[in-house]
Design a protein around this motif. Structure first.
Motif, mmCIF file in Angstrom:
data_model
loop_
_atom_site.group_PDB
_atom_site.id
_atom_site.type_symbol
_atom_site.label_atom_id
_atom_site.label_comp_id
_atom_site.label_asym_id
_atom_site.label_seq_id
_atom_site.Cartn_x
_atom_site.Cartn_y
_atom_site.Cartn_z
ATOM 1 N N VAL A 1 40.926 41.315 37.906
ATOM 2 C CA VAL A 1 41.484 42.272 36.950
ATOM 3 C C VAL A 1 40.560 42.364 35.739
ATOM 4 O O VAL A 1 40.261 41.341 35.107
ATOM 5 N N GLY A 2 40.111 43.571 35.414
ATOM 6 C CA GLY A 2 39.226 43.745 34.271
ATOM 7 C C GLY A 2 39.466 45.050 33.551
ATOM 8 O O GLY A 2 40.223 45.905 34.019
ATOM 9 N N ASP A 3 38.807 45.187 32.389
ATOM 10 C CA ASP A 3 38.896 46.433 31.620
ATOM 11 C C ASP A 3 37.560 47.161 31.588
ATOM 12 O O ASP A 3 37.472 48.236 31.006
ATOM 13 N N SER A 4 36.524 46.576 32.205
ATOM 14 C CA SER A 4 35.188 47.174 32.159
ATOM 15 C C SER A 4 34.650 47.356 33.569
ATOM 16 O O SER A 4 35.026 46.624 34.491
ATOM 17 N N ARG A 5 33.759 48.321 33.689
ATOM 18 C CA ARG A 5 33.161 48.598 34.983
ATOM 19 C C ARG A 5 32.485 47.363 35.566
ATOM 20 O O ARG A 5 32.542 47.108 36.768
ATOM 21 N N LYS A 6 31.842 46.559 34.711
ATOM 22 C CA LYS A 6 31.134 45.379 35.228
ATOM 23 C C LYS A 6 32.090 44.366 35.850
ATOM 24 O O LYS A 6 31.707 43.626 36.751
ATOM 25 N N ASP A 7 33.340 44.339 35.383
ATOM 26 C CA ASP A 7 34.326 43.454 36.015
ATOM 27 C C ASP A 7 34.637 43.924 37.436
ATOM 28 O O ASP A 7 34.756 43.115 38.364
ATOM 29 N N LEU A 8 34.799 45.248 37.551
ATOM 30 C CA LEU A 8 35.157 45.814 38.855
ATOM 31 C C LEU A 8 34.002 45.654 39.831
ATOM 32 O O LEU A 8 34.207 45.331 41.014
ATOM 33 N N GLU A 9 32.774 45.861 39.325
ATOM 34 C CA GLU A 9 31.591 45.733 40.189
ATOM 35 C C GLU A 9 31.408 44.286 40.639
ATOM 36 O O GLU A 9 31.112 44.027 41.811
ATOM 37 N N ALA A 10 31.569 43.347 39.702
ATOM 38 C CA ALA A 10 31.422 41.929 40.069
ATOM 39 C C ALA A 10 32.497 41.537 41.082
ATOM 40 O O ALA A 10 32.210 40.864 42.078
ATOM 41 N N GLY A 11 33.724 41.964 40.804
ATOM 42 C CA GLY A 11 34.823 41.632 41.711
ATOM 43 C C GLY A 11 34.573 42.179 43.106
ATOM 44 O O GLY A 11 34.713 41.467 44.107
ATOM 45 N N HIS A 12 34.181 43.430 43.155
ATOM 46 C CA HIS A 12 33.914 44.051 44.461
ATOM 47 C C HIS A 12 32.782 43.335 45.187
ATOM 48 O O HIS A 12 32.885 43.040 46.386
ATOM 49 N N ALA A 13 31.706 43.045 44.449
ATOM 50 C CA ALA A 13 30.546 42.392 45.075
ATOM 51 C C ALA A 13 30.907 41.014 45.618
ATOM 52 O O ALA A 13 30.325 40.551 46.592
ATOM 53 N N ALA A 14 31.879 40.359 44.982
ATOM 54 C CA ALA A 14 32.282 39.017 45.422
ATOM 55 C C ALA A 14 33.376 39.063 46.488
ATOM 56 O O ALA A 14 33.833 38.020 46.945
ATOM 57 N N GLY A 15 33.828 40.265 46.835
ATOM 58 C CA GLY A 15 34.825 40.374 47.900
ATOM 59 C C GLY A 15 36.256 40.492 47.419
ATOM 60 O O GLY A 15 37.184 40.532 48.226
ATOM 61 N N CYS A 16 36.446 40.524 46.085
ATOM 62 C CA CYS A 16 37.801 40.635 45.536
ATOM 63 C C CYS A 16 38.263 42.090 45.545
ATOM 64 O O CYS A 16 37.457 43.014 45.548
ATOM 65 N N GLN A 17 39.574 42.253 45.451
ATOM 66 C CA GLN A 17 40.139 43.573 45.228
ATOM 67 C C GLN A 17 40.098 43.848 43.722
ATOM 68 O O GLN A 17 40.688 43.107 42.940
ATOM 69 N N PRO A 18 39.374 44.915 43.283
ATOM 70 C CA PRO A 18 39.284 45.169 41.845
ATOM 71 C C PRO A 18 40.472 45.947 41.295
ATOM 72 O O PRO A 18 40.920 46.916 41.901
ATOM 73 N N VAL A 19 40.952 45.502 40.148
ATOM 74 C CA VAL A 19 42.066 46.153 39.453
ATOM 75 C C VAL A 19 41.622 46.430 38.018
ATOM 76 O O VAL A 19 41.052 45.554 37.357
ATOM 77 N N LEU A 20 41.883 47.650 37.557
ATOM 78 C CA LEU A 20 41.536 48.035 36.183
ATOM 79 C C LEU A 20 42.812 48.098 35.349
ATOM 80 O O LEU A 20 43.833 48.596 35.817
ATOM 81 N N VAL A 21 42.724 47.581 34.110
ATOM 82 C CA VAL A 21 43.814 47.791 33.153
ATOM 83 C C VAL A 21 43.313 48.690 32.026
ATOM 84 O O VAL A 21 42.124 48.695 31.706
ATOM 85 N N ARG A 22 44.255 49.444 31.425
ATOM 86 C CA ARG A 22 43.881 50.451 30.428
ATOM 87 C C ARG A 22 43.817 49.874 29.017
ATOM 88 O O ARG A 22 43.624 50.631 28.052
ATOM 89 N N THR A 23 43.964 48.563 28.859
ATOM 90 C CA THR A 23 43.789 47.937 27.548
ATOM 91 C C THR A 23 42.297 47.689 27.314
ATOM 92 O O THR A 23 41.479 47.850 28.228
ATOM 93 N N GLY A 24 41.919 47.296 26.084
ATOM 94 C CA GLY A 24 40.510 47.029 25.775
ATOM 95 C C GLY A 24 39.657 48.257 26.022
ATOM 96 O O GLY A 24 39.940 49.349 25.525
#
Ligand SMILES: [Mg+2]
Ligand SMILES: [Zn+2]
Length: 185
Positions: free
Chosen positions: A124-147
């Motif tokens: 779970v992240g608020d920035s694109r780099k969180d989603l990219e890292a999560g995806h690259a590591a095999g996680c399901q990426p979730v975005l929150v609208r805070t931050g």
């Protein structure tokens, strides 16, 4: 389930300025309770956070520890616990392997939990780099609208991450509501 959270803008308020002390560290309303609710439902919680303010000299490891002690105390007061915090103290120019969007922090988390893979985990992240890292590591990426989340959502509309279906919630509490209700809690 293992749930990996970014810190700034997901758990605590973040307006783009570095948070340099525990006094400046303020939880987003409902986020501490959301972490505790996830723990009480049997999920394990880890944090993966870029903290280049250390390399930039804005704060030190003692201040970072104090922020994380504050966070852990608040979560424990609600009956939850943070299992592991992985942070990158490096500067973007340091060419480290841990700063998101690279996957080093997630690799540390995988090893901490003695897992073969992070498939099945959520990032779970608020920035694109969180989603990219999560995806690259095999996680399901979730975005929150805070931050940074609202900016990230706008940019994702214009420039999606190839092959990634990102689920979006208003905040961590809404994410916890959805996950727990899907699990029948
Ligand atoms: Mg963030
Ligand atoms: Zn690093």
């Amino acid at each position: 389930m293992l749930i990996i959270l970014d810190r700034d803008g997901v758990i605590n308020e973040y307006d783009g300025n570095y948070i340099c002390s525990a006094d400046e560290w303020h939880p987003i309303p409902g986020s501490v309770e959301a972490v505790a609710r996830l723990c009480n439902a049997g999920h394990r919680i880890a944090i993966a956070t870029n903290q280049s303010g250390i390399a930039r000299g804005y704060f030190g490891f003692d201040e970072l520890d104090a922020m994380h002690e504050k966070l852990e105390r608040l979560v424990e007061a609600q009956g939850g616990c943070i299992d592991f915090i992985a942070y990158c103290p490096h500067h973007p120019n340091d060419q480290c392997h841990c700063r998101k969007p690279l996957t080093g922090l997630l690799e540390q988390i995988r090893q901490h939990f003695h897992l073969d893979t992070l498939k099945g985990a959520i990032m779970v992240g608020d920035s694109r780099k969180d989603l990219e890292a999560g995806h690259a590591a095999g996680c399901q990426p979730v975005l929150v609208r805070t931050g940074n989340g609202q900016d990230t959502e706008r940019h994702l509309d214009a420039r999606p991450i190839p092959g990634v279906e990102v689920t979006i919630y208003d905040n961590l509490s809404k994410f916890a509501d959805a996950l727990l209700s899907a699990e029948g809690w």
